[in-house]
Write a protein that holds these residues in place. Structure first.
Motif, PDB file in Angstrom:
ATOM      1  N   VAL A 164       0.835  -1.193   0.000  1.00  0.00           N
ATOM      2  CA  VAL A 164       0.000   0.000   0.000  1.00  0.00           C
ATOM      3  C   VAL A 164       0.876   1.251   0.000  1.00  0.00           C
ATOM      4  N   GLU A 165       1.997   1.196   0.722  1.00  0.00           N
ATOM      5  CA  GLU A 165       2.901   2.339   0.796  1.00  0.00           C
ATOM      6  C   GLU A 165       3.426   2.723  -0.585  1.00  0.00           C
ATOM      7  N   GLU A 166       3.793   1.717  -1.382  1.00  0.00           N
ATOM      8  CA  GLU A 166       4.291   1.983  -2.736  1.00  0.00           C
ATOM      9  C   GLU A 166       3.198   2.615  -3.599  1.00  0.00           C
ATOM     10  N   ASN A 203      -5.892   5.073   0.970  1.00  0.00           N
ATOM     11  CA  ASN A 203      -6.783   3.991   1.400  1.00  0.00           C
ATOM     12  C   ASN A 203      -8.250   4.412   1.358  1.00  0.00           C
ATOM     13  N   ARG A 204      -8.526   5.647   1.776  1.00  0.00           N
ATOM     14  CA  ARG A 204      -9.914   6.128   1.749  1.00  0.00           C
ATOM     15  C   ARG A 204     -10.428   6.207   0.312  1.00  0.00           C
ATOM     16  N   LYS A 209     -13.406   3.804  -1.357  1.00  0.00           N
ATOM     17  CA  LYS A 209     -14.573   4.410  -1.995  1.00  0.00           C
ATOM     18  C   LYS A 209     -14.716   3.961  -3.450  1.00  0.00           C
ATOM     19  N   THR A 210     -13.579   3.821  -4.136  1.00  0.00           N
ATOM     20  CA  THR A 210     -13.598   3.487  -5.558  1.00  0.00           C
ATOM     21  C   THR A 210     -13.851   2.010  -5.811  1.00  0.00           C
ATOM     22  N   SER A 224     -10.576  -2.916   0.812  1.00  0.00           N
ATOM     23  CA  SER A 224      -9.302  -2.335   1.218  1.00  0.00           C
ATOM     24  C   SER A 224      -8.240  -2.588   0.158  1.00  0.00           C
ATOM     25  N   THR A 225      -7.231  -1.726   0.150  1.00  0.00           N
ATOM     26  CA  THR A 225      -6.149  -1.865  -0.831  1.00  0.00           C
ATOM     27  C   THR A 225      -5.420  -3.190  -0.662  1.00  0.00           C
TER      28      THR A 225
END
Length: 298
Positions: A208-210, A223-224, A228-229, A233-234
């Protein structure tokens, strides 16, 4: 669901596709042509949507529970968008149907097509089910001509991208925007550019950081936006995508399992085998030996 790797099987038995390294893409458009009486299995592909054109005969769309959906009796010279929860389409008479599999956000032409509906989105409610529209003679003739052209021919995959983009251009020429919205409303969101970014870059990131760094966002903001999209979760989405790529490599290549373990950052081939056993109930070797036309559940 049928994983992305299964979509490549279409090339083996539905259409003739010539290998092409020059214009290959990760998610090329796919065109299936069926002339049959009975059941047509809908190849569920995570990154694809499907437009269904019935040139003759009649179809019913069946959901995951085997129930016929009330909204979809698709008659001759009609078309609609197939919902992702549909499993297959069934005909009770000799039917000719053409299925256009397309990626709604990675194709710039398709994304531009969908962006045309954003002004409508603010005022019009989303349909629970895609509408079924009548085929105008000009587009039906165009699709019929394409079917005739493809008979027994071997073509570059890029040809299907071109024909799919051409189809979207023609739809905008022959149908009012508010009518097309009733078909495509489920695909229309205000975050098409974010979706495009994610789907074009996810194969090159592992965390997720990348992802957040490449998007120039904080982890929390990314993440938010992602939740939403994509509605999940990622980390879960990335895990599922990794599984899709793993099963594709197992089933469709002859790459050694030790190399796959290294490619997907497993600590050892033994742990890679254990992961596959837990995920799919079979070892990589068992998965590779399976008939490619079996349904592999992710």
């Amino acid at each position: 669901t049928i994983i992305d790797s299964i979509r490549l099987m279409i090339f083996d038995h539905k259409i003739n596709v010539k290998d092409c390294d020059i214009c290959a893409s990760n998610y090329p458009s796919i065109i299936e042509i069926h002339e049959t009486e009975g059941t047509i299995v809908f190849n569920k592909c995570g990154c694809y949507s499907v437009l269904c054109f019935v040139l003759s005969g009649e179809l019913s769309v069946i959901d995951e529970n085997g129930q016929e959906l009330n909204y979809t009796k698709i008659h001759s010279s009609q078309f609609t968008l197939i919902n992702p929860f549909c499993t297959y389409i069934a005909s009770t008479s000799q039917t000719k149907v053409v299925l256009f599999y397309f990626n709604a956000v990675l194709s710039s032409c398709t994304r531009t097509f969908l962006k045309r509906f954003l002004p409508v989105l603010k005022d019009a409610p989303r349909n629970d089910f895609p509408a079924v529209l009548e085929l105008v003679p000009m587009i039906q003739n165009q699709i019929e001509s394409m079917c005739e052209l493809l008979k027994g021919k071997e073509v570059c995959p890029h040809y299907y991208d071109i024909k799919t983009e051409e189809l979207f251009i023609c739809l905008t020429l022959y149908y009012p925007l508010n009518e097309l919205y009733k078909v495509f409303s489920s695909l229309i969101t205000e975050d098409l550019d974010f979706r495009s970014f994610v789907l074009s870059i996810y194969m090159y990131v592992h965390t997720v950081e990348e992802f957040a760094k490449l998007a120039n966002m904080s982890r929390a903001t990314f993440n938010r936006t992602f939740q939403k999209t994509f509605g999940m979760s990622t980390s879960v989405w990335l895990r599922d995508k990794m599984c899709e790529e793993i099963i594709k490599d197992i089933v469709l290549t002859k790459v050694a399992f030790s190399e796959l373990a290294y490619k997907y950052a497993f600590s050892s081939p033994a742990y890679f085998t254990l992961f596959c056993k837990k995920r799919w109930g079979k070892t990589p070797n068992e998965l590779r030996k399976e008939n490619l036309q079996d349904v592999v559940k992710v």
